[in-house]
Design an enzyme around this catalytic site. Structure first.
Site, PDB file in Angstrom:
ATOM      1  CG  PHE A 751      -1.899   1.071   1.280  1.00 24.51           C
ATOM      2  CD1 PHE A 751      -2.729   1.336   0.188  1.00 24.51           C
ATOM      3  CD2 PHE A 751      -2.026   1.854   2.418  1.00 24.51           C
ATOM      4  CE1 PHE A 751      -3.660   2.359   0.240  1.00 24.51           C
ATOM      5  CE2 PHE A 751      -2.950   2.879   2.472  1.00 24.51           C
ATOM      6  CZ  PHE A 751      -3.774   3.126   1.384  1.00 24.51           C
ATOM      7  CB  THR A 752       1.620   3.615  -2.636  1.00 26.32           C
ATOM      8  OG1 THR A 752       0.299   3.964  -3.082  1.00 26.32           O
ATOM      9  CG2 THR A 752       2.168   2.467  -3.445  1.00 26.32           C
ATOM     10  CB  CYS A 753      -1.151   5.344   2.329  1.00 26.23           C
ATOM     11  SG  CYS A 753      -1.671   6.772   3.314  1.00 26.23           S
ATOM     12  CB  THR A 754       3.844   8.658   1.708  1.00 33.15           C
ATOM     13  OG1 THR A 754       2.961   9.668   1.220  1.00 33.15           O
ATOM     14  CG2 THR A 754       4.524   7.959   0.541  1.00 33.15           C
TER      15      THR A 754
END
Length: 782
Positions: A751-754
């Site tokens: 998941f790319t949620c920084t």
């Protein structure tokens, strides 16, 4: 007539002298006259025996022991002794009918001991310089042991038997006192004569140099039962000594250093006591009388015994002076109330807690009448001095800290004069501390100033809302101060109820958030949101926060959270996500601004922004990046094609092959002074910088829920990679490192949620190297 010479301690007399005295006592039992003849003019006999000259007046028939004891060179000593023996005989004959044989024996023995000791010691010191041996023995020129007068003092004098002369210099007095004190310390029971130092001269004597260290120690040895009446201690240093049951009547203690000196159960009547300005700690007086004694205006009298004053005139001092009575004590006052006199006599907040106000107030409450009378005399003096408001201004706090409390509030004279002073003091407090934190309240402030401020708010209730910054601080410290009394807390709680009922405050407390959730404060827990500050600009805006939050925001640490409060508008909670804390504090709640700015200056994240985005080439972006650090959420987004391309142009040269370039890495080390730091320290800093750039790329700042600037994600991941190379030990695990790396790039289905990555990394840094994180991460993001 009954004559007693007192007891003689034969254990201190050498054996030869003991035998001599024993022999004399045996002879005196037989009338003495059988062995001692009258005076004859037998010049030739004495000439032959002692070569003393033609006019020697004495012939004797003493036991051979006395003759053998003295050598020819001791002729003067012997002559004096023989005269003494003759006097004993004459005295015996004169009082023969009234003196018992036992008393005759005691008297003769005392005289012999006294004169043999005096004359032999005198010979030793004057002719040979021989020093006393232990136990009071010295050695004369003929190597015969003698009794030392300095080591074995005579017994208590009776009638005319005392022949000791007083010391002639302060050094001699000091030596005599040292001897007596050491004997007392050793357990010897001193006579009244031994402890009599009346008319002594101790000028310029530093007692720590003449007494063992044990006399200067806390709970150490005590100088007990000595008579120092009519003595001089001018310029002496008696610091840290304890005098118990001593007399100092009519003595002069002028310019004496008496730091932490203790006088207990002592008579200090009629003393001139003006200790030196170098006295750092006040002397103490415990169950001690000071009748007609002149006391400096900076003394602590908490243990003094007061009595009724007599009609004595004030003491005379050089240069003159004014005085007021404190019971039977004299307190010195200034001749004129100059600026220096006002500060020196009244400003204990500027003089280590010392002033005439504190001196008077230091007396126990049982002397309330005497304290009030003295304070009234002081006020009369101040009123007569016609002091201006400007002159009184520096000591207003000191004045109200004492005079605004009982028993002085019972005096109409004091209250009338103090009223305007207290009003000006309160106005100055409102002006100064509504927008800045109060100093951390110590015991003095909690017990003496806070009650005065409560009283002032009670008299001027409008100030509760016009100066809610100060009012809430006062209530906070009253409710949390460990040295505040229960009475102070009760009054503070009652005043706060009045404040909450005010029309400007009450709309904000009925929202299910305040206090115990029903509109009332809950003082049983510091976590309850009991405090409500009104905006200094907008009456419709308020801040609600707990005791703990208010305390930490007024006195912050690097870990202080600056968003742990409710911002209310018309009583409704509003989001602070897009509100800059610094702007909120500057505009509405300035009481927090200085503390916030002080913490912000310690955060050094902006230095990296200046390296990457120089103001000369990228001025607009530089301002956007820095402005974003002042709030938790930004309305500016950098995900459009133009912004993405521009950021790539700036960051790609710094990341050849996705890693920090050596030159850029060195710039970072130089900016954060890490060139000589350990690899671990360098890694911790790079890790924290990575968390900040992860925040930049998240939806909270320059990204959205579905997209984020690739250049910022890549730069954040490169910083983290370099930290891993330097010190893998600072990471939770290799698996966690891999997970964070995958999330930055969306690899392996991560998941790319920084925003999640930034929060996770920040929690780890706060747990394991919080000081590094606090030195970098912007306050609004903390």
């Amino acid at each position: 007539m009954k004559i007693s010479s007192g007891a003689i301690n034969f254990s201190t007399i050498p054996n030869q002298v003991k035998k001599l005295i024993t022999s004399i006592r045996e002879h005196t039992k037989n009338g003495l006259t059988s062995k001692i003849t009258s005076v004859k003019n037998t010049h030739t006999s004495l000439n032959e025996k002692f070569k003393t000259g033609k006019d020697s007046p004495i012939e004797f028939a003493l036991p051979q022991k006395i003759k053998d004891f003295f050598q020819p060179k001791d002729k003067n000593t012997l002559n004096k002794t023989l005269i003494t023996v003759k006097n004993i005989k004459d005295t015996n004959n004169a009082g023969k009918k009234n003196i018992s044989a036992e008393d005759v024996s005691k008297m003769n023995a005392a005289f012999m001991r006294k004169h043999i000791a005096n004359q032999t010691c005198d010979y030793n010191y004057r002719m040979t310089g021989a020093a006393p041996l232990p136990g009071g023995v010295s050695v004369s020129a003929n190597n015969r042991p003698t009794v030392s007068e300095g080591r074995t003092p005579p017994v208590s004098p009776s009638l005319s038997l005392q022949a000791t002369s007083s010391p002639s210099s302060p050094a001699d007095w000091a030596k005599k006192l040292t001897d007596a004190v050491l004997r007392q310390k050793a357990g010897e029971a001193l006579t009244a004569a031994d402890r009599d130092f009346s008319n002594a001269d101790f000028r310029n004597i530093t007692f720590s140099k003449i007494l063992p260290p044990s006399f200067m120690e806390r709970d150490g040895d005590i100088i007990k039962g000595f008579n120092f009446s009519n003595s001089k201690f001018t310029y002496s240093d008696i610091s840290h000594l304890h005098f118990d049951e001593c007399r100092f009547t009519y003595s002069t203690l002028s310019d004496v250093v008496c730091s932490n000196t203790k006088f207990s159960n002592s008579d200090m009547n009629e003393v001139f006591l003006q200790y030196s300005i170098t006295t750092q700690q006040q002397p103490s007086f415990i169950d001690t009388t000071l009748k007609n004694t002149l006391i400096r205006h900076k003394a602590n009298l908490s243990g003094v015994i007061l009595n009724e004053p007599d009609n004595s005139s004030p003491p005379s001092v050089s240069g003159g002076g004014n005085f007021i009575r404190l019971g039977d004590i004299w307190l010195q006052m200034p001749l004129l109330w100059t600026e220096n006199a006002v500060d020196g006599f009244l400003n204990h907040e500027h003089n280590n807690g010392k002033s005439i106000l504190m001196t008077i107030d230091s007396l126990p409450d049982k002397y309330s009448q005497e304290k009030v009378q003295a304070m009234e005399d002081l006020v009369k003096s101040l009123r007569g001095g016609r002091l201006t408001e400007a002159c009184i201004r520096p000591v207003e706090s000191s004045l109200v800290s004492v005079l605004a409390h009982p028993p002085y509030t019972q005096s109409a004279l004091i209250s009338e004069w103090l009223g305007p002073v207290q009003e000006r003091f309160f106005a100055h407090q409102c002006q100064t501390y509504n927008d800045v934190p109060l100093p951390a309240p110590d015991t003095y402030y909690q017990q003496r100033i806070l009650p005065v401020l409560l009283d002032s708010f009670d008299r001027n209730s409008a100030a509760m809302t016009t100066h809610s910054g100060l009012f809430n601080q006062v209530i906070l410290h009253c409710m949390t101060g460990v040295d505040c009394t229960d009475g102070t807390r009760q009054k503070a709680a009652a005043l706060y109820e009045q404040y909450l009922a005010h029309p400007a405050v009450s709309p904000h407390i009925h929202n299910g958030l305040f206090g115990n959730y029903d509109g009332s404060p809950d003082w049983t827990t510091r976590a309850a949101d009991n405090f409500l500050l009104l905006s200094s600009q907008d009456s419709d805006t308020a801040m609600m926060l707990s005791t703990d939050t208010l305390l930490t925001m007024l006195n912050p640490t690097p870990d202080t959270a600056w968003d742990n409060f409710y911002l209310l508008r018309a009583g409704e909670n509003v989001s602070t996500a897009q509100i800059s804390p610094v702007e909120l504090f500057r505009h509405d709640f300035p009481v927090f601004l200085a503390a916030f700015n002080q913490q912000a200056t310690q955060r050094r994240f902006g230095e990296l922004i200046d390296i990457i985005l120089s103001t000369e080439e990228h001025g607009e972006l530089n301002q956007q990046f820095l402005a974003a650090t002042n709030q938790k959420h930004s309305t500016v987004k950098l995900i459009d094609d133009a912004s993405v391309s521009r950021l790539a142009t700036i960051f790609d040269p710094l990341l050849p092959e996705g890693k920090l370039s050596p030159a850029h890495y060195q710039h970072i080390l130089s900016a954060y002074h890490l060139t000589d730091a350990t690899p671990q320290k360098q890694a911790e800093t790079l890790f924290c910088l990575s968390t900040a750039f992860a925040r930049y790329s998240s939806s909270a700042i320059f990204g959205t829920e579905h997209d984020s600037p690739p250049a910022l994600r890549g730069y954040a991941e490169a910083l983290m990679q370099k930290a891993w190379e330097l010190s893998p030990a600072i990471f939770p695990s290799s698996e966690q490192f891999t997970e964070w790396s995958d999330r930055f790039h969306g690899l392996h289905g991560a998941f790319t949620c920084t925003s999640v990555v930034a929060d996770s990394m920040q929690r780890h840094a706060r747990k394991y190297f919080p000081s590094v994180l606090s030195s970098i991460l912007p306050l609004a993001w903390a």
